[in-house]
Design a protein around this motif. Structure first.
Motif, PDB file in Angstrom:
ATOM      1  N   TYR A   1      14.849  15.878  -9.111  1.00  0.00           N
ATOM      2  CA  TYR A   1      16.085  16.347  -8.473  1.00  0.00           C
ATOM      3  C   TYR A   1      16.849  17.292  -9.381  1.00  0.00           C
ATOM      4  N   ALA A   2      16.990  16.960 -10.632  1.00  0.00           N
ATOM      5  CA  ALA A   2      17.655  17.834 -11.594  1.00  0.00           C
ATOM      6  C   ALA A   2      16.646  18.133 -12.698  1.00  0.00           C
TER       7      ALA A   2
ATOM      8  N   ARG B   1      19.380  21.915  -9.773  1.00  0.00           N
ATOM      9  CA  ARG B   1      20.551  21.034  -9.764  1.00  0.00           C
ATOM     10  C   ARG B   1      20.350  19.961  -8.700  1.00  0.00           C
ATOM     11  N   HIS B   2      20.918  18.789  -8.913  1.00  0.00           N
ATOM     12  CA  HIS B   2      20.856  17.679  -7.963  1.00  0.00           C
ATOM     13  C   HIS B   2      22.207  17.565  -7.260  1.00  0.00           C
TER      14      HIS B   2
ATOM     15  N   PHE C   1      24.090  15.446  -4.097  1.00  0.00           N
ATOM     16  CA  PHE C   1      23.828  14.251  -3.293  1.00  0.00           C
ATOM     17  C   PHE C   1      25.058  13.735  -2.572  1.00  0.00           C
TER      18      PHE C   1
ATOM     19  N   ASP D   1      19.754  13.420  -0.814  1.00  0.00           N
ATOM     20  CA  ASP D   1      19.529  13.914  -2.166  1.00  0.00           C
ATOM     21  C   ASP D   1      18.832  15.260  -2.060  1.00  0.00           C
TER      22      ASP D   1
ATOM     23  N   SER E   1      17.387  18.820  -4.102  1.00  0.00           N
ATOM     24  CA  SER E   1      17.053  19.627  -5.272  1.00  0.00           C
ATOM     25  C   SER E   1      17.465  21.051  -4.920  1.00  0.00           C
TER      26      SER E   1
ATOM     27  N   GLU F   1      11.230  12.723   2.818  1.00  0.00           N
ATOM     28  CA  GLU F   1      11.422  13.840   1.889  1.00  0.00           C
ATOM     29  C   GLU F   1      10.753  15.055   2.495  1.00  0.00           C
TER      30      GLU F   1
END
Length: 141
Positions: free
Chosen positions: A17-18, A25-26, A28, A56, A58, A136
């Motif tokens: 995610y990060a 960058r994440h 959420f 969440d 990315s 996802e």
């Protein structure tokens, strides 16, 4: 004889995610609770149910610093507003459908590379804290 899931190799590659090395960058939204017209059973058709949503993302950083400007980042409040719009469209049969619509909405922003969406129904099964689905999805090149 069925193979144990732990011994099977997966072709799914999860993007972190990060990730500083990839300028990711994440962003959420976790545990957003609201009500929805959702469900396939007759008793779910004309009522609203409590649900919990988590998203969440990315997000690719474009190389420029955001300079403390909201317009230069993916805004978590806009994600919530998008969810509210989806829910306002009317009854949805499946939690899977809701998750797909949310993921699709987030992926409309070209900076979003990966979207993970979790939808939980909080009152659907007596004795269970929640039931639901997590998906996802990735941006298509």
């Amino acid at each position: 004889m069925a193979q144990d899931d732990a011994t099977q190799k997966s072709n799914i590659v999860h993007m972190p995610y990060a990730d500083a090395s990839r300028s990711v960058r994440h962003v959420f939204v976790r545990g957003y609770e609201t009500v929805a017209q959702i469900g396939v059973w007759e008793h779910e058709k004309d009522t609203r149910q409590r649900i919990r949503l988590s998203v969440d993302l990315s997000v690719l950083e474009d190389g420029e610093h955001h300079d403390d400007q909201l317009v230069k980042v993916v805004c978590y409040n806009e994600i919530v507003i998008g969810i509210q719009k989806i829910l306002a469209e009317g009854h949805i049969n499946l939690v899977e459908t809701l998750a797909e619509r949310i993921a699709q909405m987030t992926l409309e922003d070209p900076r979003v590379v990966t979207s993970r969406v979790k939808v939980e129904k909080l009152e659907a099964v007596e004795g269970a804290q929640s039931v639901g689905v997590e998906i996802e999805r990735r941006q298509h090149a």
